[in-house]
Design a protein around this motif. Sequence first.
Motif, mmCIF file in Angstrom:
data_model
loop_
_atom_site.group_PDB
_atom_site.id
_atom_site.type_symbol
_atom_site.label_atom_id
_atom_site.label_comp_id
_atom_site.label_asym_id
_atom_site.label_seq_id
_atom_site.Cartn_x
_atom_site.Cartn_y
_atom_site.Cartn_z
ATOM 1 N N LEU A 47 0.978 -1.219 0.028
ATOM 2 C CA LEU A 47 -0.130 -0.061 0.108
ATOM 3 C C LEU A 47 0.579 1.200 -0.194
ATOM 4 C CD1 LEU A 47 -2.681 -1.096 2.736
ATOM 5 C CD2 LEU A 47 -2.556 -1.455 0.215
ATOM 6 N N TYR A 48 0.506 2.418 -0.262
ATOM 7 C CA TYR A 48 1.213 3.702 -0.305
ATOM 8 C C TYR A 48 1.107 4.063 1.228
ATOM 9 C CZ TYR A 48 0.011 4.179 -5.279
ATOM 10 O OH TYR A 48 -0.057 3.997 -6.638
ATOM 11 N N ARG A 51 -1.906 4.369 4.113
ATOM 12 C CA ARG A 51 -2.901 4.106 3.789
ATOM 13 C C ARG A 51 -3.648 2.672 4.302
ATOM 14 N NH1 ARG A 51 -5.195 7.070 -0.071
ATOM 15 N NH2 ARG A 51 -6.887 6.536 0.965
ATOM 16 N N ARG A 52 -2.888 2.074 5.159
ATOM 17 C CA ARG A 52 -3.365 0.700 5.448
ATOM 18 C C ARG A 52 -4.685 0.671 6.170
ATOM 19 N NH1 ARG A 52 0.676 -3.714 8.068
ATOM 20 N NH2 ARG A 52 0.430 -2.427 9.689
ATOM 21 N N ASP A 53 -4.729 1.473 7.148
ATOM 22 C CA ASP A 53 -6.251 1.588 8.036
ATOM 23 C C ASP A 53 -7.263 2.119 7.217
ATOM 24 O OD1 ASP A 53 -4.727 0.737 10.210
ATOM 25 O OD2 ASP A 53 -4.510 2.630 11.114
ATOM 26 N N ALA A 54 -6.753 3.027 6.288
ATOM 27 C CA ALA A 54 -8.201 3.531 5.617
ATOM 28 C C ALA A 54 -8.508 2.115 4.616
ATOM 29 C CB ALA A 54 -7.677 4.556 4.432
ATOM 30 N N LEU A 55 -7.693 1.428 4.040
ATOM 31 C CA LEU A 55 -7.942 0.233 3.163
ATOM 32 C C LEU A 55 -8.675 -0.771 4.014
ATOM 33 C CD1 LEU A 55 -8.367 -1.326 0.748
ATOM 34 C CD2 LEU A 55 -6.106 -2.348 1.257
ATOM 35 N N ASP A 85 3.051 -1.234 5.676
ATOM 36 C CA ASP A 85 2.171 -0.913 4.600
ATOM 37 C C ASP A 85 2.061 -2.044 3.673
ATOM 38 O OD1 ASP A 85 2.643 2.110 4.684
ATOM 39 O OD2 ASP A 85 4.763 2.004 4.060
ATOM 40 N N THR A 122 -5.478 3.318 -2.449
ATOM 41 C CA THR A 122 -4.672 3.040 -1.480
ATOM 42 C C THR A 122 -3.264 2.112 -1.704
ATOM 43 O OG1 THR A 122 -5.882 0.958 -0.747
ATOM 44 C CG2 THR A 122 -6.420 3.098 0.124
#
Length: 255
Positions: A47-48, A51-55, A85, A122
């Motif tokens: 992931l970028y 951005r993991r929690d958002a995904l 990530d 993400t």
Amino acid sequence: MTRNDMYGGADCTDDELREHRAMPTLSDLPTPAAPDCRVVELRQYTLYPGRRDALIELFDREFVDAQEAQGINVLGQFRDLDDADRFVWLRGFADMAARGDALAAFYGGRAWAEHRDAANATMADSDDVLLLRPAWRGAALPAQARGAARGDGLLRAQIFHLKEAAGDELLALCRRAACPQARVQAWYVTESALNNFPRLPLREGEPVLVGLAFFDDALAGEGWANELDTLLQPWQRRPAQALRLAPTSRSALQA
């Protein structure tokens, strides 16, 4: 989902090898109940940064039920404890035909259409995917591994990159493997069938053996992983990949 779219033991005996050879082939087995699926995908996403929690929030909210509604078993989704990530997840299918039908239905459906742009935003890479099958009858993750949260536990996944497809001697050795500290163990090998949903790439032509073990303690299992790596050295073409995975709150597989 692309952005565009053993403990060791002595050598196995002749009786053990004969037992393995007498086992039915995968095509002889009845379609198993979830989660003992004939086909499993092990998916690792890079992931970028940040951005993991958002995904995970999006995935757990929008993609679990939508996939299950199409007959896909979302077996578990995880944070990689050694890579902030990386997002890792497992999903299973009754067989290859069911995989093709279910993926077409999900990726052609409303949930993916509405949320794919947010999900893809993400992901730097989502093509690290292994197509697997249970290494033998009863080697898959059992039903009791699902749904019971165990606090700070984790799933350890050891991915062994083999010189050739797992054979009788190696699988007989794995069948004898046991780790007293693990609540559950499971074994998978490469499913060699052609990708019947080419919209999603797979790592093809890479024979692997995957060992999974659940531990109640996030610090447990290091000895198990090291012993396995040493034991299986003769079969490996390059060093094993070791993953320490913490389940998300929505993960069906909980450590």
